[in-house]
Design an enzyme around this catalytic site. Structure first.
Site, PDB file in Angstrom:
ATOM      1  CB  SER A 145      -0.889   0.013   1.244  1.00  8.10           C
ATOM      2  OG  SER A 145      -1.556   1.264   1.389  1.00  8.10           O
ATOM      3  CE1 TYR A 155      -4.092  -1.720   5.390  1.00  4.78           C
ATOM      4  CE2 TYR A 155      -3.345   0.404   4.546  1.00  4.78           C
ATOM      5  CZ  TYR A 155      -3.774  -0.904   4.320  1.00  4.78           C
ATOM      6  OH  TYR A 155      -3.859  -1.366   3.031  1.00  4.78           O
TER       7      TYR A 155
END
Length: 248
Positions: free
Chosen positions: A133, A145
């Protein structure tokens, strides 16, 4: 794009979104695909559509992971399973959400490599493809995250060094916003989800599958190490300033 030289693949997080699109793309190329996820009904439907072989498994169950996957003979490992639970500030999230996100996004990915890649090395053929990501490359206001995907980034970088001298290739694809179920899980507020999904023209799962095929189809002497892919309207970076008393 050159035809793939690989015959078999394992795709995790295959029941929807990016994972399902990669399963479709690989089966269309004639690759035998094992599609792994927790949702049996989704996998059953995907198998009927594509001819993939479903594996119903929770990757956070490490005993089941090693029991089912150790020694699985595949040429391609697509480590895609991930989630954004705890997609808020670290101070506001919960212990359970921290454990769930780190276990799914990072620890399970490392255990997959431990279970699958020694076989690739022994056979002298293989490609490891991680869905990372841009949150693992840039600060994006989500410590949990971001840390999980930052770990994936350095895992891929270090794995390339560890596999020196073998023909095993490693690719990390780092997308920005993709139109998947990710935000439905990450945010509890439906208005926030709607805003995120409609304020710009998002990437589609097929865009990521196309990038995966590009990396997988490169000639044997070429390793596509990192692909950063964003919507045209989204970019990372910039300076954020605020007064020191703003948190009071």
């Amino acid at each position: 794009m050159a035809p793939l030289t690989y015959q078999t693949a394992l795709v995790t997080g295959a029941s929807s979104g990016i994972g399902a699109s990669i399963v479709r793309a690989l089966t269309q190329q004639g690759v035998t695909v094992y599609a792994l996820a927790r949702r049996e009904d989704r996998l059953t439907a995907l198998a009927a559509e594509t001819g993939c072989t479903p594996i119903v498994l929770d990757l956070c169950d490490s005993d089941a992971l090693y029991d089912r996957l150790s020694g699985l003979d595949v040429d391609i490992l697509v480590s895609n399973a991930g989630m954004g639970i705890g997609y808020t500030t670290l101070c506001e999230t919960t212990r359970q959400d921290i454990e769930c996100t780190i276990n799914t996004n990072l620890i399970a990915a490392m255990q997959l490599i431990n279970a699958i890649v020694p076989g690739m090395v022994a056979r002298g053929k293989g490609h490891i493809l991680h869905i990372g990501s841009i949150a693992g490359l840039y600060p994006l206001f989500s410590s949990v995250y971001g840390a999980s995907k930052g770990g994936i980034h350095l895992l891929c970088q270090n794995l390339r060094l560890e596999l020196k001298g073998t023909p095993i290739r490693c690719t990390e694809i780092c997308p920005a916003r993709v139109d998947t179920e990710f935000f439905d899980v990450a945010y509890k507020d439906p208005d926030t989800v709607k805003k995120i999904k409609t304020e710009i023209d998002l990437l589609k799962p097929q865009d990521i599958a196309d990038a995966a095929l590009y990396a997988l189809s490169a000639p044997p002497h070429v390793n596509i190490g990192l692909i950063e892919i964003t919507p045209t309207e989204q970019m990372a970076g910039g300076l954020v300033t605020y007064p020191l008393n703003s948190a009071k």
